[in-house]
Enzyme design. Structure first.
Site, mmCIF file in Angstrom:
data_model
loop_
_atom_site.group_PDB
_atom_site.id
_atom_site.type_symbol
_atom_site.label_atom_id
_atom_site.label_comp_id
_atom_site.label_asym_id
_atom_site.label_seq_id
_atom_site.Cartn_x
_atom_site.Cartn_y
_atom_site.Cartn_z
ATOM 1 C CB CYS A 2 45.722 49.017 26.662
ATOM 2 S SG CYS A 2 46.290 47.406 26.159
ATOM 3 N NE ARG A 27 43.238 51.895 31.399
ATOM 4 C CZ ARG A 27 41.925 51.841 31.302
ATOM 5 N NH1 ARG A 27 41.190 52.514 32.144
ATOM 6 N NH2 ARG A 27 41.341 51.137 30.363
ATOM 7 C CD GLU A 478 38.999 40.820 48.470
ATOM 8 O OE1 GLU A 478 38.686 40.082 47.524
ATOM 9 O OE2 GLU A 478 39.650 41.872 48.313
ATOM 10 C CE LYS A 482 43.058 42.359 47.341
ATOM 11 N NZ LYS A 482 41.721 42.471 46.889
ATOM 12 C CD GLU A 485 44.533 40.815 43.532
ATOM 13 O OE1 GLU A 485 44.087 41.262 44.605
ATOM 14 O OE2 GLU A 485 44.202 41.284 42.431
ATOM 15 C CG HIS A 501 33.587 17.632 53.328
ATOM 16 N ND1 HIS A 501 32.985 16.451 53.684
ATOM 17 C CD2 HIS A 501 32.959 18.605 54.033
ATOM 18 C CE1 HIS A 501 32.004 16.693 54.550
ATOM 19 N NE2 HIS A 501 31.977 18.009 54.781
ATOM 20 C CE LYS A 597 42.104 49.546 40.960
ATOM 21 N NZ LYS A 597 41.971 48.692 42.165
HETATM 22 O O1 M6R Z 1 36.742 46.665 38.317
HETATM 23 P P1 M6R Z 1 36.118 45.379 38.786
HETATM 24 O O2 M6R Z 1 35.655 45.435 40.192
HETATM 25 O O3 M6R Z 1 35.029 44.910 37.860
HETATM 26 O O4 M6R Z 1 37.286 44.319 38.696
HETATM 27 C C1 M6R Z 1 37.087 42.961 38.951
HETATM 28 C C2 M6R Z 1 38.385 42.272 39.228
HETATM 29 O O5 M6R Z 1 39.225 42.337 38.117
HETATM 30 C C3 M6R Z 1 39.114 42.886 40.430
HETATM 31 O O6 M6R Z 1 38.311 42.884 41.568
HETATM 32 C C4 M6R Z 1 40.410 42.108 40.722
HETATM 33 O O7 M6R Z 1 40.108 40.838 41.208
HETATM 34 C C5 M6R Z 1 41.282 42.917 41.698
HETATM 35 N N1 M6R Z 1 42.641 42.878 41.271
HETATM 36 C C6 M6R Z 1 41.218 42.419 43.092
HETATM 37 O O8 M6R Z 1 42.138 42.997 43.952
#
Ligand code: M6R
Length: 602
Positions: A2, A27, A478, A482, A485, A501, A597
């Site tokens: 929010c 956000r 990672e 990506k 997401e 395994h 975000k």
């Molecule tokens: O702001 P932060 O780095 O603490 O956030 C952690 C995760 O929420 C953030 O890295 C999330 O996994 C992203 N969407 C990754 O792209």
């Protein structure tokens, strides 16, 4: 998560609120709303979905003269994303917006319902406004009613309240969720972060947890548990250009391209000719420290995991990595000789922040690696190193990950220097590799065109496996994160030696395997693992400097003697792959479904 905006003053309020909310879009949200009181007229609009829906609903309305106003973008936690659940929430004569979670709202709601209050929404937030009005009906004093209300709330919140019972004030409180106050003469702004008020306010005050008060007559009356307090403002940043798209299709794309440049900023004044200098750190921080614990979430956790290899290999210090949401409830045994490092792009992630508070309560020294100065995590830490990535707007983190990894690499060398565990030859090699990193991050047109072309072959299948070894295992995690997401395709990151395994049972032509095959680190080992998968007919995309004849698709990288340079080059390739697959699937690259975000709830 929010976003909150508030404005008190004479200017047209609707546009200020809508523009401010637009800046908070990054956000993540699924509905939005505004409420304005001026000239004894109260107006309230809400809409589900994108802000353009709210703009459409408000197109015939313009506010006039002095007034108070609040706005909100909501990311659903309690109750579905509907108009009734959207903020501002309404009582009989007051409105409230809130970010965070009121943990005891069920209890409060029951009490209020027993007194005849009718709830319209399923949210925890609505309890605040009804509680306030109940208190006000009893005391006929708005300030007292607001304070009594706050005393009943448990959990995390940043909240703004306006009421017809006092049309000239905005009541505010912060406890665990971010909020700041902007000033421009007699005009007062509230916001969850500074982007919405850049260009409007000139001075800013970042509220601390436990602070509350009200804005009236162009002034702020600020309180905490000890009573009224003085505060001083600081100049607000003016550079919003960095937060615009600069001609790229998406913020994420722009942020991928920016990585070379921002990496220079990250290293500036820190990577010197003969050493790493982190002037924000005091060597006392490392006194009596025998091990390191790093705690983070999501992408930040992946950068932590790659750093664990560097701390043990270069700094010769034991290093454990923790996922913040797990760490909080595992009753961890914490020792004071542990340096507790948190990593967070936003600096507001609730799980990471709470883990940090736990470590501090246990007496550990803390260091945060963060992209947002003055964020909650930075303020809570004994020391912090800023990643200097600039505002990251794409929900899928790219340049934040790159810069976090660089800061951790620098920190590993810094600790090695202090502990004298690094030879001068190795130090020279590491510094040289760091200087070459911005070049490894440059996206050339040929590479991008290749990834666009390749992406069309990877739009289906029953899953993706990104595999790698050593520091390329966190990079595989990672790469998979990506992709999932922003493409909504199933993807996993796995250590390549671990496939045999279990996961190898999934191998067939519809299993897309993205193999990270650096030449400078365990090449022969990963090659054998990949051959085992090829023998089971997986569809293979090999990323390597070394041509690999079993690959269905191959992206050639540069021969580099330093693994970190290979790491960063491969990172860009996996980011571009995810981007282009998402574009072909027609998804919202910058604001993928269900994601936020800044995750300020647990
Ligand atoms: O702001 P932060 O780095 O603490 O956030 C952690 C995760 O929420 C953030 O890295 C999330 O996994 C992203 N969407 C990754 O792209």
């Amino acid at each position: 998560m929010c976003g909150i905006i508030g404005y008190l003053g004479k200017n047209e309020k609707k546009e200020i609120l809508l523009d401010g909310l637009q800046e908070l879009e990054y956000r993540g949200y699924d509905s939005a709303g505004i409420a304005i009181i001026e000239n004894k007229k109260l107006k309230n609009f809400k809409a589900v979905g994108r802000l353009k829906n709210l703009r459409e609903k408000t197109k015939d309305y313009l506010s006039e003269g002095f007034g108070v106003s609040i706005g909100h973008t909501r990311w659903a936690t309690h109750g579905k994303p509907t108009e009734l659940n959207a903020h501002p929430h309404m009582g009989a004569y007051s409105f409230v917006v809130h970010n965070g979670i009121i943990e005891n709202y069920q209890e409060l709601k029951k009490e209020l319902q027993a007194q005849g209050v009718n709830f319209l929404s399923q949210t925890d937030t609505e309890t605040i406004v009804h509680l306030f009005e109940k208190n006000h009906d009893m005391s006929n004093n708005t300030w007292q009613a607001f304070q009594t209300t706050l005393s009943k709330l448990e959990g995390a919140y940043a909240t703004l309240l306006i009421t017809e019972a006092d049309e000239e004030s905005i009541y505010f409180a912060k406890n665990g969720s971010p909020m700041l106050i902007g000033f421009d003469g007699e005009d007062i702004y509230f916001a969850s972060s500074d982007t919405p008020i850049i260009g409007k306010a000139t001075e800013v005050y970042y509220l601390e947890d436990g602070e509350f008060g009200y804005a009236k007559d162009g002034k702020i009356y600020l309180f905490d548990a000890n009573g009224e307090k003085a505060f001083s403002t600081q100049a607000l940043a003016t550079d919003k250009a960095m937060a615009q798209k600069d001609g790229y299709r998406f913020f994420m794309e722009k942020e991928i391209y920016e990585q070379g440049q921002v990496m220079n900023d990250t290293m500036m004044g820190r990577v010197l000719d003969d050493k790493i200098d982190l002037e924000e750190l005091d060597l006392n921080l490392f006194e009596n420290i025998t091990n390191i614990k790093i705690c983070a979430c999501g992408t930040s956790y992946h950068s932590a995991l790659s750093a664990s290899y560097l701390f043990e290999r270069i700094s010769k210090i034991p290093c454990q990595i923790e996922i913040a949401s797990e760490f909080r409830y595992k009753e961890p045994l914490l020792r004071e000789d542990t340096l507790f490092i948190t990593i967070s792009q936003s600096g507001e992630t609730a799980d990471t922040l709470e883990a940090l508070k736990m470590a501090k309560r246990a007496g550990l020294k803390s260091l945060s690696i963060c992209n947002v100065d003055n964020s909650s995590i930075v303020r809570e830490s004994d020391a912090s190193i800023l990643t200097r990535a600039g505002i990251e707007k794409g929900v899928a983190s790219t340049k934040a990950f790159a810069t976090q990894t660089m800061v951790l690499w620098m920190l590993a060398i810094y600790v090695a220097q202090a502990k004298k565990t690094i030879s001068s030859e190795l130090l020279e090699q590491e510094l040289q590799a760091m200087r070459e990193t911005p070049k490894a991050l440059i996206v050339n047109d040929k590479l991008h065109a290749k990834m666009t072309r390749l992406s069309k072959r990877y739009l289906h299948g029953h899953g993706f496996f990104f595999i790698g070894r050593d520091i390329f295992y966190p990079l595989a995690l990672e790469g998979a994160l990506k992709l999932k997401e922003i493409s909504y395709l199933h993807a996993e990151g796995y250590p390549s030696g671990e496939m045999k395994h279990g996961p190898i049972a999934l191998a067939d032509a519809e299993l897309f395997t993205i193999a990270l095959m650096p030449k400078s680190l365990h090449y022969e080992k990963i090659k054998s693992n990949v051959e085992e998968l090829c023998a089971r007919d997986v569809t293979l995309l090999a990323i390597s400097p070394e041509p690999f004849e079993l690959a269905d698709d191959y992206v050639q990288t540069t021969y580099n003697s330093h693994p970190m340079l290979e790491f960063f080059e491969m990172m860009v390739i996996t980011q571009l792959l995810a981007l282009e697959i998402s574009v072909r699937l027609g998804n919202d690259v910058d604001m993928p479904r269900n994601l936020a975000k800044s995750v300020t709830v647990e």
